[in-house]
Design a protein around this motif. Structure first.
Motif, PDB file in Angstrom:
ATOM      1  N   ALA A  91       6.649  63.192  65.120  1.00 48.55           N
ATOM      2  CA  ALA A  91       5.559  64.148  64.933  1.00 48.55           C
ATOM      3  C   ALA A  91       4.204  63.465  64.796  1.00 48.55           C
ATOM      4  CB  ALA A  91       5.829  65.013  63.702  1.00 48.55           C
ATOM      5  N   HIS A  92       4.191  62.174  64.465  1.00 48.88           N
ATOM      6  CA  HIS A  92       2.937  61.450  64.284  1.00 48.88           C
ATOM      7  C   HIS A  92       2.527  60.653  65.528  1.00 48.88           C
ATOM      8  CE1 HIS A  92       4.116  62.302  60.106  1.00 48.88           C
ATOM      9  NE2 HIS A  92       2.836  62.266  59.858  1.00 48.88           N
ATOM     10  N   LEU A  93       3.368  60.660  66.555  1.00 51.51           N
ATOM     11  CA  LEU A  93       3.023  59.960  67.791  1.00 51.51           C
ATOM     12  C   LEU A  93       2.028  60.790  68.604  1.00 51.51           C
ATOM     13  CD1 LEU A  93       6.556  58.785  69.024  1.00 51.51           C
ATOM     14  CD2 LEU A  93       4.905  57.505  67.643  1.00 51.51           C
ATOM     15  N   PRO A  94       1.251  60.158  69.481  1.00 51.53           N
ATOM     16  CA  PRO A  94       0.450  60.933  70.428  1.00 51.53           C
ATOM     17  C   PRO A  94       1.355  61.891  71.201  1.00 51.53           C
ATOM     18  CG  PRO A  94      -0.182  58.621  70.504  1.00 51.53           C
ATOM     19  CD  PRO A  94       1.038  58.696  69.635  1.00 51.53           C
ATOM     20  N   ARG A  95       0.867  63.081  71.467  1.00 50.07           N
ATOM     21  CA  ARG A  95       1.717  64.137  72.037  1.00 50.07           C
ATOM     22  C   ARG A  95       2.430  63.701  73.322  1.00 50.07           C
ATOM     23  NH1 ARG A  95       2.217  69.275  70.787  1.00 50.07           N
ATOM     24  NH2 ARG A  95       0.506  69.082  69.300  1.00 50.07           N
ATOM     25  N   GLU A  96       1.775  62.887  74.132  1.00 45.96           N
ATOM     26  CA  GLU A  96       2.376  62.495  75.420  1.00 45.96           C
ATOM     27  C   GLU A  96       3.540  61.520  75.262  1.00 45.96           C
ATOM     28  OE1 GLU A  96      -1.327  59.823  74.831  1.00 45.96           O
ATOM     29  OE2 GLU A  96      -0.697  61.889  74.394  1.00 45.96           O
ATOM     30  N   HIS A  97       3.791  61.040  74.048  1.00 47.53           N
ATOM     31  CA  HIS A  97       4.881  60.084  73.836  1.00 47.53           C
ATOM     32  C   HIS A  97       6.029  60.653  73.007  1.00 47.53           C
ATOM     33  CE1 HIS A  97       2.359  57.140  75.673  1.00 47.53           C
ATOM     34  NE2 HIS A  97       1.514  57.036  74.666  1.00 47.53           N
ATOM     35  N   ARG A  98       6.025  61.955  72.759  1.00 50.61           N
ATOM     36  CA  ARG A  98       6.986  62.518  71.801  1.00 50.61           C
ATOM     37  C   ARG A  98       8.317  62.962  72.399  1.00 50.61           C
ATOM     38  NH1 ARG A  98       3.021  66.557  68.319  1.00 50.61           N
ATOM     39  NH2 ARG A  98       1.548  64.951  67.624  1.00 50.61           N
ATOM     40  N   HIS A  99       8.441  63.093  73.699  1.00 49.35           N
ATOM     41  CA  HIS A  99       9.599  63.786  74.259  1.00 49.35           C
ATOM     42  C   HIS A  99      10.800  62.882  74.541  1.00 49.35           C
ATOM     43  CE1 HIS A  99       7.126  62.273  77.526  1.00 49.35           C
ATOM     44  NE2 HIS A  99       8.190  62.287  78.313  1.00 49.35           N
ATOM     45  N   ARG A 100      10.617  61.566  74.548  1.00 46.45           N
ATOM     46  CA  ARG A 100      11.743  60.695  74.914  1.00 46.45           C
ATOM     47  C   ARG A 100      11.595  59.332  74.241  1.00 46.45           C
ATOM     48  NH1 ARG A 100      11.096  61.168  79.892  1.00 46.45           N
ATOM     49  NH2 ARG A 100      12.617  62.830  80.222  1.00 46.45           N
ATOM     50  N   TRP A 101      12.718  58.818  73.696  1.00 42.63           N
ATOM     51  CA  TRP A 101      12.775  57.455  73.147  1.00 42.63           C
ATOM     52  C   TRP A 101      13.838  56.672  73.913  1.00 42.63           C
ATOM     53  CZ3 TRP A 101      12.143  56.612  67.191  1.00 42.63           C
ATOM     54  CH2 TRP A 101      11.037  57.337  66.731  1.00 42.63           C
ATOM     55  N   HIS A 102      13.471  55.474  74.342  1.00 43.12           N
ATOM     56  CA  HIS A 102      14.381  54.625  75.118  1.00 43.12           C
ATOM     57  C   HIS A 102      14.547  53.287  74.386  1.00 43.12           C
ATOM     58  CE1 HIS A 102      16.160  53.250  79.036  1.00 43.12           C
ATOM     59  NE2 HIS A 102      15.892  52.087  78.486  1.00 43.12           N
ATOM     60  N   LEU A 103      15.780  52.920  74.070  1.00 44.16           N
ATOM     61  CA  LEU A 103      16.028  51.695  73.311  1.00 44.16           C
ATOM     62  C   LEU A 103      15.709  50.460  74.144  1.00 44.16           C
ATOM     63  CD1 LEU A 103      17.149  50.540  70.604  1.00 44.16           C
ATOM     64  CD2 LEU A 103      19.364  50.334  71.774  1.00 44.16           C
ATOM     65  N   LEU A 104      14.807  49.631  73.613  1.00 46.28           N
ATOM     66  CA  LEU A 104      14.467  48.361  74.261  1.00 46.28           C
ATOM     67  C   LEU A 104      15.221  47.190  73.646  1.00 46.28           C
ATOM     68  CD1 LEU A 104      10.568  48.653  74.542  1.00 46.28           C
ATOM     69  CD2 LEU A 104      12.251  49.037  76.352  1.00 46.28           C
ATOM     70  N   PHE A 105      15.296  47.192  72.318  1.00 45.37           N
ATOM     71  CA  PHE A 105      15.906  46.055  71.632  1.00 45.37           C
ATOM     72  C   PHE A 105      16.637  46.533  70.392  1.00 45.37           C
ATOM     73  CE2 PHE A 105      15.719  43.004  68.119  1.00 45.37           C
ATOM     74  CZ  PHE A 105      16.366  41.909  68.684  1.00 45.37           C
ATOM     75  N   SER A 106      17.799  45.973  70.180  1.00 39.33           N
ATOM     76  CA  SER A 106      18.556  46.159  68.944  1.00 39.33           C
ATOM     77  C   SER A 106      19.185  44.828  68.578  1.00 39.33           C
ATOM     78  CB  SER A 106      19.654  47.216  69.125  1.00 39.33           C
ATOM     79  OG  SER A 106      20.635  47.101  68.107  1.00 39.33           O
ATOM     80  N   SER A 107      18.998  44.414  67.346  1.00 38.73           N
ATOM     81  CA  SER A 107      19.601  43.143  66.925  1.00 38.73           C
ATOM     82  C   SER A 107      21.118  43.210  67.006  1.00 38.73           C
ATOM     83  CB  SER A 107      19.153  42.806  65.495  1.00 38.73           C
ATOM     84  OG  SER A 107      19.453  43.868  64.600  1.00 38.73           O
ATOM     85  N   GLU A 108      21.695  44.408  66.875  1.00 39.36           N
ATOM     86  CA  GLU A 108      23.147  44.546  66.972  1.00 39.36           C
ATOM     87  C   GLU A 108      23.634  44.380  68.411  1.00 39.36           C
ATOM     88  OE1 GLU A 108      24.573  48.130  65.164  1.00 39.36           O
ATOM     89  OE2 GLU A 108      24.596  47.197  63.190  1.00 39.36           O
ATOM     90  N   LEU A 109      22.866  44.887  69.362  1.00 41.30           N
ATOM     91  CA  LEU A 109      23.284  44.822  70.764  1.00 41.30           C
ATOM     92  C   LEU A 109      22.828  43.556  71.465  1.00 41.30           C
ATOM     93  CD1 LEU A 109      22.644  48.479  72.022  1.00 41.30           C
ATOM     94  CD2 LEU A 109      24.790  47.489  71.219  1.00 41.30           C
ATOM     95  N   HIS A 110      21.642  43.062  71.117  1.00 39.48           N
ATOM     96  CA  HIS A 110      21.023  41.985  71.887  1.00 39.48           C
ATOM     97  C   HIS A 110      20.919  40.666  71.130  1.00 39.48           C
ATOM     98  CE1 HIS A 110      19.193  45.844  73.487  1.00 39.48           C
ATOM     99  NE2 HIS A 110      19.938  45.397  74.476  1.00 39.48           N
ATOM    100  N   GLY A 111      21.402  40.651  69.895  1.00 41.65           N
ATOM    101  CA  GLY A 111      21.430  39.404  69.148  1.00 41.65           C
ATOM    102  C   GLY A 111      20.263  39.237  68.193  1.00 41.65           C
ATOM    103  N   HIS A 112      20.457  38.357  67.217  1.00 42.92           N
ATOM    104  CA  HIS A 112      19.429  38.072  66.215  1.00 42.92           C
ATOM    105  C   HIS A 112      18.567  36.929  66.738  1.00 42.92           C
ATOM    106  CE1 HIS A 112      21.138  40.519  62.799  1.00 42.92           C
ATOM    107  NE2 HIS A 112      22.112  40.569  63.709  1.00 42.92           N
TER     108      HIS A 112
END
Length: 455
Positions: free
Chosen positions: A256-277
């Motif tokens: 809700a605090h993001l600019p309106r044009e960025h609110r509809h979709r989130w795409h995972l770029l990095f996760s320490s669990e998936l891509h390592g520490h």
């Protein structure tokens, strides 16, 4: 701000469009045709009829609150108790006010959902209602399978995310003495209808959550409600199973605090669990990927992070703009925006010897509001009393913290933008270039590269 009664003297007119009103009338017809309602005259419906219609979509307590709020609507403005059942007029007025009413109209029905007491309620009763409302939102979205890929999540031993979100909403309330509802001892304060009206105006999530409960709980399709503006779609590459640090309420709050044009979709770029520490993996996966949300969970269970409004680049200068912010999710929900004091919004550097290597947001070198060290798993959040860039307090449990989970999500329409460069490693790492020149060694690649584009 005014009359706590809802009656014909208010010249009530339905705020629904003709098609919407037809569906409201059809729903009332179905409710009043229930066996438990047929004996009533004029036509009305009972609590059991509403429970039968809703089924498991809402917790029983919220169904009862909705029913009580409707039957307590005083149509005649007379000093009498609530009706035994809900009439067509009471149903239409209540739903119209909750979905389309202004802050005053919403507050009138909310008061009746909280208590039978006319005009005044205790802050403690408002707290319980708010927690019930937030829990009902999660419940109905899960029941209707509309979490859009996100999950419910509870950390053992920590305040539930429902309680944390409710506390966030209640912190917007101004009590009669002008103070905000922040401390437990304030829960015995009396709240008037004027206080509730002002609170509903200050906390827009209240109207949003009431809308979700009514739309998805009672199934009213025509009246407008777009979940795309409330919950972003969750995307993880290759359909990999992944349990985020975030739950659906945390995502709703941050989004809700993001600019309106960025609110509809989130795409995972990095996760320490998936891509390592690995800090190298982090840099390689988040640079040139557009605006993103970075967050982590420290060893003490605090969850916090920041929104980078510009694409990350590895360089020894600060970057970003004043749309960036820091946030906390647990043990409290809060967003901290730019103060204008400086432009130290974002920092990402790697492979330098004399300049700090790591990811930072706000503050200054060695004293960031949020810092992830190149020694991945370590960081700091320094703020005495607050971060100069974002006015944020210390976000972590300890000033110098360790963490075991970190995530970065691209937000909005995700388009990977791999950096294209004809530069050699000596251009990227000027320190190495200087050392070679000082030692008298030649740079064999000099003159062998194609001319750099002017663009």
């Amino acid at each position: 701000m005014g009359n706590s009664q809802i009656h014909s003297g208010r010249s009530f007119r339905s705020q629904f469009l003709p098609q919407e009103q037809a569906e409201i009338d059809q729903l009332f017809g179905a409710l009043s045709s229930d066996k438990s309602s047929l004996r009533t005259s004029p036509r009305s419906f009972s609590l059991q009829a509403l429970k039968d219609h809703v089924g498991g979509a809402l917790p029983t307590g919220m169904v009862t609150r909705l029913y009580d709020g409707m039957r307590r609507v005083n149509l005649m403005g007379m000093a009498k108790g609530p009706s035994e059942n809900v009439s067509h007029e009471q149903f239409t007025i209540s739903v119209s006010y909750l979905l389309k009413g202004n802050s005053e109209e919403k507050s009138l029905v909310i008061l009746k959902m909280i208590s039978a007491t006319e005009g005044f309620v205790k802050a403690r009763e408002v707290q319980k209602f708010t927690e019930d409302l937030v829990a009902s939102v999660v419940h109905v979205l899960d029941y209707r399978q509309e979490l859009r890929g996100w999950m419910q999540k509870e950390a053992p031993g920590a305040p539930s995310r429902v309680q944390v979100m409710a506390a966030r909403l209640l912190s917007e309330m101004k009590l009669p003495d002008g103070k905000k509802l922040l401390e437990p001892e304030q829960l015995d304060c009396v709240c008037s209808q004027a206080v509730i009206e002002d609170w509903v105006f200050r906390a827009p999530f209240m109207a949003t959550f009431l809308g979700v409960v009514i739309h998805k709980g009672l199934l009213i399709p025509s009246t407008s409600l777009s979940l795309a503006t409330l919950i972003p779609e969750r995307h993880v590459d290759q359909g990999r199973e992944f349990a985020s640090v975030l739950d659906v309420l945390s995502v709703i709050y941050i989004d809700a605090h993001l600019p309106r044009e960025h609110r509809h979709r989130w795409h995972l770029l990095f996760s320490s669990e998936l891509h390592g520490h690995s800090f190298s993996q982090l840099c390689g996966r988040i640079t040139h990927q557009g605006p993103c949300v970075a967050l982590l969970e420290d060893h003490d269970g605090h969850v916090f992070g920041g929104f980078a409004s510009c694409t990350w680049e590895v360089k020894p200068q600060f970057q970003g703009d004043d749309k960036c912010f820091l946030f906390s999710v647990s043990p409290r929900m809060a967003v901290y925006t730019c103060t204008g004091y400086n432009d130290h919004f974002m920092y990402l550097n790697h492979g330098q010897q004399t300049i700090p290597n790591g990811l930072g947001m706000g503050g200054q070198h060695g004293y960031f509001g949020l810092w992830i060290d190149v020694d991945f798993g370590k960081g700091h959040s320094k703020a005495k009393p607050t971060c100069t860039t974002y006015n944020s307090p210390q976000l972590s449990a300890k000033e110098d913290f360790q963490f075991h989970r970190m995530e970065v999500w691209a937000v909005g329409d995700f388009k990977s933008q791999p950096a294209k460069s004809n530069k050699s490693i000596l251009d990227v790492d000027p320190e190495t270039k200087i050392l070679l020149e000082v030692s008298g060694r030649s740079r064999h690649s000099e003159g062998l590269r194609e001319a750099l584009d002017d663009a």
